[in-house]
Design an enzyme around this catalytic site. Structure first.
Site, mmCIF file in Angstrom:
data_model
loop_
_atom_site.group_PDB
_atom_site.id
_atom_site.type_symbol
_atom_site.label_atom_id
_atom_site.label_comp_id
_atom_site.label_asym_id
_atom_site.label_seq_id
_atom_site.Cartn_x
_atom_site.Cartn_y
_atom_site.Cartn_z
ATOM 1 C CE LYS A 1 -3.993 -1.877 2.229
ATOM 2 N NZ LYS A 1 -5.340 -1.604 3.167
ATOM 3 C CE1 TYR B 1 -9.273 -3.088 0.012
ATOM 4 C CE2 TYR B 1 -8.253 -0.924 -1.367
ATOM 5 C CZ TYR B 1 -8.461 -2.047 -0.488
ATOM 6 O OH TYR B 1 -7.211 -3.013 0.293
ATOM 7 C CG PHE C 1 -13.585 1.788 6.921
ATOM 8 C CD1 PHE C 1 -12.728 0.875 5.533
ATOM 9 C CD2 PHE C 1 -14.280 0.827 7.723
ATOM 10 C CE1 PHE C 1 -12.834 -0.123 5.701
ATOM 11 C CE2 PHE C 1 -14.117 -0.269 7.552
ATOM 12 C CZ PHE C 1 -13.764 -1.063 6.735
ATOM 13 N NE ARG D 1 -6.485 -13.340 5.775
ATOM 14 C CZ ARG D 1 -7.393 -12.409 5.395
ATOM 15 N NH1 ARG D 1 -7.034 -11.518 4.981
ATOM 16 N NH2 ARG D 1 -8.063 -11.539 6.649
ATOM 17 C CB THR E 1 -6.725 -6.205 9.583
ATOM 18 O OG1 THR E 1 -7.149 -7.451 9.171
ATOM 19 C CG2 THR E 1 -7.805 -4.874 8.551
ATOM 20 N NE ARG F 1 -2.647 -5.906 7.225
ATOM 21 C CZ ARG F 1 -3.099 -6.238 7.174
ATOM 22 N NH1 ARG F 1 -3.326 -8.084 7.553
ATOM 23 N NH2 ARG F 1 -4.035 -6.149 5.992
ATOM 24 C CG ASN G 1 -3.228 -2.400 6.494
ATOM 25 O OD1 ASN G 1 -3.575 -1.741 5.531
ATOM 26 N ND2 ASN G 1 -4.420 -3.045 7.211
ATOM 27 C CG HIS H 1 -5.433 -5.674 0.663
ATOM 28 N ND1 HIS H 1 -6.599 -5.800 0.882
ATOM 29 C CD2 HIS H 1 -5.468 -6.785 -0.856
ATOM 30 C CE1 HIS H 1 -7.626 -7.323 0.465
ATOM 31 N NE2 HIS H 1 -7.089 -7.583 -0.651
ATOM 32 C CD GLU I 1 -9.328 -9.195 -3.340
ATOM 33 O OE1 GLU I 1 -10.082 -8.842 -2.369
ATOM 34 O OE2 GLU I 1 -8.047 -9.550 -3.291
#
Ligand code: CMP
Length: 140
Positions: free
Chosen positions: A11, A51, A59, A87, A93, A104, A114, A117, A128
């Protein structure tokens, strides 16, 4: 189970701080292989499309503004149980809840910023990946 492909993004908070290499190293050291990679700067519409599942969340505005605020690195990762493995390597998250040694925990700044993704299921991984890559861009 078995060999899977999952979708990953580095990100804007992480690309801005020059953490791309360190994050990819953690993914590779965790047993995942990068089979597609693209550095892009999304416009707001692309962030809203990607998203879209969160469109009704409070948010959503903050999330899509942030995700279109700077470059991101989109990747397809391949490996044994890649969805879950990615993950695990990313951590929770919310970085405050992430385990030691995860991306993270080490790099994320907040719940919103964070750093990474990753797809939360094999079905979403396929969606995706298809949204962000054409089949000929996957070169594993
Ligand atoms: P990600 O895995 O990219 O999926 C959706 C993102 O929304 C999530 O990571 C967080 O960065 C972000 N997010 C989730 N909850 C909040 C929140 N309460 N405030 C801001 N951003 C959030």
């Amino acid at each position: 189970m078995g060999i899977e492909r999952t979708f990953s993004m580095i990100k804007p908070d992480a690309t801005k701080r020059n953490l791309t290499g360190k994050i990819i190293a953690k993914l590779e050291e965790g047993g995942l292989r990068v089979v597609a990679s693209k550095r892009v700067h999304w416009d707001r519409a692309m962030a809203e499309k990607f998203y879209g599942i969160h469109a009704d969340k409070p948010f959503f505005g903050e999330l899509t503004e942030f995700m279109s605020s700077g470059p991101i690195v989109m990747q397809v990762l391949e490996g044994e149980n890649a969805v879950l493995k990615n993950r695990e390597i990313m951590g929770a998250t919310n970085p405050a809840e992430a385990d030691a040694g995860t991306i993270r925990k080490e790099f994320a700044q907040s719940l919103g910023e964070n750093s990474v993704h990753g797809s939360d299921s094999l079905d979403n991984a396929a969606l995706e990946i298809a949204m962000c890559f054409s089949p000929d861009e996957l070169v594993g």
